[in-house]
Design a protein around this motif. Sequence first.
Motif, mmCIF file in Angstrom:
data_model
loop_
_atom_site.group_PDB
_atom_site.id
_atom_site.type_symbol
_atom_site.label_atom_id
_atom_site.label_comp_id
_atom_site.label_asym_id
_atom_site.label_seq_id
_atom_site.Cartn_x
_atom_site.Cartn_y
_atom_site.Cartn_z
ATOM 1 N N ASP A 51 38.861 38.457 55.036
ATOM 2 C CA ASP A 51 39.377 39.185 53.875
ATOM 3 C C ASP A 51 39.443 40.683 54.157
ATOM 4 O O ASP A 51 40.399 41.365 53.757
ATOM 5 C CB ASP A 51 38.505 38.918 52.653
ATOM 6 N N THR A 54 42.343 41.297 56.693
ATOM 7 C CA THR A 54 43.645 41.101 56.043
ATOM 8 C C THR A 54 44.035 42.326 55.232
ATOM 9 O O THR A 54 45.191 42.771 55.261
ATOM 10 C CB THR A 54 43.596 39.858 55.143
ATOM 11 N N PRO A 122 34.535 42.035 51.728
ATOM 12 C CA PRO A 122 35.448 41.000 51.238
ATOM 13 C C PRO A 122 36.236 41.381 49.992
ATOM 14 O O PRO A 122 37.198 40.704 49.645
ATOM 15 C CB PRO A 122 34.513 39.824 50.940
ATOM 16 N N GLY A 209 38.424 38.325 48.336
ATOM 17 C CA GLY A 209 39.706 37.840 48.826
ATOM 18 C C GLY A 209 39.754 36.330 48.923
ATOM 19 O O GLY A 209 38.764 35.629 48.694
#
Length: 296
Positions: A51, A54, A122, A209
Amino acid sequence: MAETIVLMTGGPDPLAWRLVVPVKGGPGAKSRLHPPPGVERAALALALAEDCLTACAAGMPRGHLLVVTTDVRAAAVAERCGAVVVADPGHGLNRAVEAGRDRVLADGGPDQPVAALLGDLPSLRPGDVLDALAAASEHETSVVPDASGTGTVLLAARRGADLAPRFGPGSAARHEAAGYRRLELPLPRLRTDVDADTDLAAALALGVGPATTAALRGAAATLPTMQASVHSFDEDSGAGSVLLDDGRQVSFSAEVFAASALRHLRRGQRLSIDLAPAGEVSRLWIVGIGEDQRIG
């Protein structure tokens, strides 16, 4: 010296930075984290990193994100994100950051802006990354502390050769003493790194995420309740504070206590609590006390 508001006037564009993210991965990652039953610690650690990576990749130009790891699964995630994978030389977080920094300097020279970001965020969003780098662009070197104010989540140097990491317990003060400008940015998603159970609860309150959500799917009901000990209590107002198991002190308001169905608290008493995204106690209770509590 700390700052809460930073206006970008003349530093490098946030998109000019190279971002180094170390990811440990593997069975030794997140040893202080206790996942709920049915969730492997290594899988959860990888999801936290996924997460984070990304979000970083979505905010940075392709090729500007470098992930330092030796974990095969973490490297695969990094490659899917379009990141440059750098082999972790071992010997801890500082050596990993230095390896990423040295790769940037080898490719772009000593004046290339370089920042290092923890890989266990995250709740991070792409805008958080760009906002933090915009703030860092105003200073030769800077440090963004974690939510507790003691650790470091982002370390930045406009001249990459000046990036000298000093991660470890109390690193925010150590970086500040070394000349890094402390930036108290209002970016809770960027400043909430996950090392312990209380950190995971705080991240979940902010929203995590899709990878972390998927890793915990079906286990939400079994997530361990956060525990704390009463640190102070004002009998007259009903307000007070508790100590979390990781040593952090957080406060609760008179309204939170009034809603608890409790009538008195004593110093050292164990409580179950929920934390609000801002970090204060939003609910406190003792199992079995209150209309919504049942024993057995």
